[in-house]
Scaffold this active site. Structure first.
Site, mmCIF file in Angstrom:
data_model
loop_
_atom_site.group_PDB
_atom_site.id
_atom_site.type_symbol
_atom_site.label_atom_id
_atom_site.label_comp_id
_atom_site.label_asym_id
_atom_site.label_seq_id
_atom_site.Cartn_x
_atom_site.Cartn_y
_atom_site.Cartn_z
ATOM 1 N N ARG A 1 -13.526 -8.423 1.624
ATOM 2 C CA ARG A 1 -12.086 -8.170 1.409
ATOM 3 C C ARG A 1 -11.310 -9.450 1.718
ATOM 4 N NH1 ARG A 1 -10.033 -3.047 1.597
ATOM 5 N NH2 ARG A 1 -8.144 -4.085 0.889
ATOM 6 N N GLN B 1 -10.112 -3.850 -3.197
ATOM 7 C CA GLN B 1 -11.400 -3.389 -2.693
ATOM 8 C C GLN B 1 -12.495 -3.628 -3.729
ATOM 9 O OE1 GLN B 1 -12.235 -1.685 0.415
ATOM 10 N NE2 GLN B 1 -14.251 -2.216 -0.369
ATOM 11 N N CYS C 1 -16.215 2.002 0.553
ATOM 12 C CA CYS C 1 -15.058 1.155 0.876
ATOM 13 C C CYS C 1 -14.676 1.227 2.344
ATOM 14 C CB CYS C 1 -13.872 1.546 0.003
ATOM 15 S SG CYS C 1 -13.427 3.290 0.148
ATOM 16 N N ARG D 1 0.885 -1.180 0.000
ATOM 17 C CA ARG D 1 0.000 0.000 0.000
ATOM 18 C C ARG D 1 0.913 1.218 0.000
ATOM 19 N NH1 ARG D 1 -5.260 1.457 3.565
ATOM 20 N NH2 ARG D 1 -6.091 0.122 1.934
ATOM 21 N N ASP E 1 -17.141 7.656 -1.524
ATOM 22 C CA ASP E 1 -15.881 7.518 -0.781
ATOM 23 C C ASP E 1 -15.572 8.877 -0.154
ATOM 24 O OD1 ASP E 1 -13.429 6.608 0.168
ATOM 25 O OD2 ASP E 1 -12.414 6.710 -1.762
ATOM 26 N N HIS F 1 -7.428 0.918 -6.393
ATOM 27 C CA HIS F 1 -7.659 0.056 -5.215
ATOM 28 C C HIS F 1 -8.373 -1.221 -5.699
ATOM 29 C CE1 HIS F 1 -7.807 -1.145 -1.195
ATOM 30 N NE2 HIS F 1 -8.625 -0.264 -0.660
HETATM 31 N N1 NVA Z 1 -9.864 6.884 -1.334
HETATM 32 C C1 NVA Z 1 -9.518 6.412 -0.012
HETATM 33 C C2 NVA Z 1 -9.751 4.941 0.091
HETATM 34 C C3 NVA Z 1 -9.431 4.353 1.438
HETATM 35 C C4 NVA Z 1 -9.643 2.887 1.491
HETATM 36 C C5 NVA Z 1 -8.054 6.751 0.259
HETATM 37 O O1 NVA Z 1 -7.214 6.566 -0.629
HETATM 38 O O2 NVA Z 1 -7.757 7.225 1.365
HETATM 39 N N1 CP Z 2 -11.152 0.034 2.492
HETATM 40 C C1 CP Z 2 -9.878 -0.064 2.924
HETATM 41 O O1 CP Z 2 -8.947 -0.318 2.172
HETATM 42 O O2 CP Z 2 -9.738 0.087 4.261
HETATM 43 P P1 CP Z 2 -8.368 0.271 5.060
HETATM 44 O O3 CP Z 2 -7.804 1.599 4.666
HETATM 45 O O4 CP Z 2 -8.794 0.221 6.501
HETATM 46 O O5 CP Z 2 -7.448 -0.852 4.701
#
Ligand code: NVA
Ligand code: CP
Length: 318
Positions: A305, A145, A277, A115, A237, A142
């Site tokens: 997930r 997800q 998400c 990540r 989101d 992502h």
């Molecule tokens: N768009 C959000 C998704 C988190 C799972 C982010 O990147 O923070």
């Molecule tokens: N939706 C998602 O990826 O959650 P986290 O940021 O908690 O991993």
């Protein structure tokens, strides 16, 4: 048919999972079917450990609840082991190159989940690694997800092809992966974002090309009512993703007409699914009545997930 499934399974061994754009529609459908089957096995208490003795390295350069816990638990359930590697613990955080990190990790591990921020970092990691690399979120995608999300829609609606999904909000990583995944699966995707926060033009163009081959479609608009009209699935989101926190105040202004609330969802189908998400900010991108209402399937998505990622790992790391 059987042979085709075998060919798909063979083709996925050792393959990276960086973006849904890299996967053929039948490969995505294969992973969805596998996720459903692995969920059934887990619920039935059937032990299935194809990754016995294997190890996944999990590099986190951003925070996580769901991704970290579901990958670690998933790896354990498949008979393997997962290592949590935060950027503060790795020499990567002190300037060691991605290439060297990838080469070294490939000597110990059987797969890497990462990540991070720029998408090019996962591409570089995958180039340097001789083991599969899984994208656990970048600024532009992502895919884990979205695999879990489309598994959830499939379970709830019994099909994906021909359904309309409306995404209301920031044209971010979630928007991009939902667009591309939806197009691959023959869905009609509509995205409503304010000017300045639209999805990436290149990704929109590629999505339209894919949709034209699968019978799906993509609409990108600034009008949330146009996007949500007759939608089977309504998705939103956060307005400020990880890495964009300092823009929170400006974004609250830009997105104020894009909240998914009772007034907006009146334009969707009656039996629409509400999806997010997570993590969510109640009262910002979505009202409490919608996210905690009867159409919301947010915790099914979160659960999936685990199953969807087990499918990715079992398919690519075996
Ligand atoms: N768009 C959000 C998704 C988190 C799972 C982010 O990147 O923070
Ligand atoms: N939706 C998602 O990826 O959650 P986290 O940021 O908690 O991993």
């Amino acid at each position: 048919m059987e042979l085709m499934q075998q060919d798909i399974a063979l083709g996925l061994k050792g393959k990276d999972f960086l973006a849904l754009a890299d996967y053929a529609p039948e490969e995505i459908r294969y992973l969805l079917d596998l996720a459903v089957e692995l969920k059934r096995k887990q619920k039935a208490g059937e032990v299935y450990q194809p990754l016995k003795g294997k190890t996944l390295g999990m590099i986190f350069e951003k925070s996580s609840t769901r991704t970290r816990v579901s990958f670690e638990v998933g790896m354990y359930q498949l008979g393997g082991h997962a290592l949590f590697l935060s950027k503060n613990d790795l020499q990567l955080g002190r300037g060691e190159t991605i290439w060297d990190t990838a080469q070294v990790m490939s000597r110990y591990l059987d797969g890497i989940m990462i990540r991070t921020f720029e998408h090019r970092r996962v591409i570089e990691l995958a180039r340097g690694a001789t083991i599969p690399v899984i994208n656990g979120l970048t600024d532009s995608a992502h895919p884990c997800q979205v695999l879990a999300d489309y598994q959830t829609v499939l379970e709830q609606k019994g099909r994906l092809e021909g359904l309309k999904i409306a995404y209301i909000g920031d044209g971010n990583n979630m928007a991009h992966s939902l667009m591309m995944g939806g197009a691959k699966l023959g869905m009609h995707v509509a995205v409503a974002s304010p000017e300045g926060y639209m999805p990436d033009e290149g990704i929109s163009k590629n999505t339209k090309e894919v949709a034209s081959q699968t019978g799906g479609s993509l609409l990108v608009t600034t009008d949330p009512i146009e996007a949500i009209r007759d939608a089977d699935v309504v998705y939103t989101d956060v307005w400020a993703s990880m890495g964009f926190e300092e823009e929170q105040k400006i974004r609250e202004k830009a997105f104020k007409n894009y909240q998914v609330n009772g007034d907006l969802v009146k334009h969707a189908k009656k039996d629409y699914l509400f999806m997010h998400c997570l993590p969510a900010h109640r009262g910002e991108e979505v009202s409490e009545e919608v996210i905690d209402g009867p159409n919301s399937v947010i915790f099914d998505e979160a659960e999936n997930r685990l199953h969807a990622q087990k499918a990715i790992m079992a398919a690519t790391m075996c």
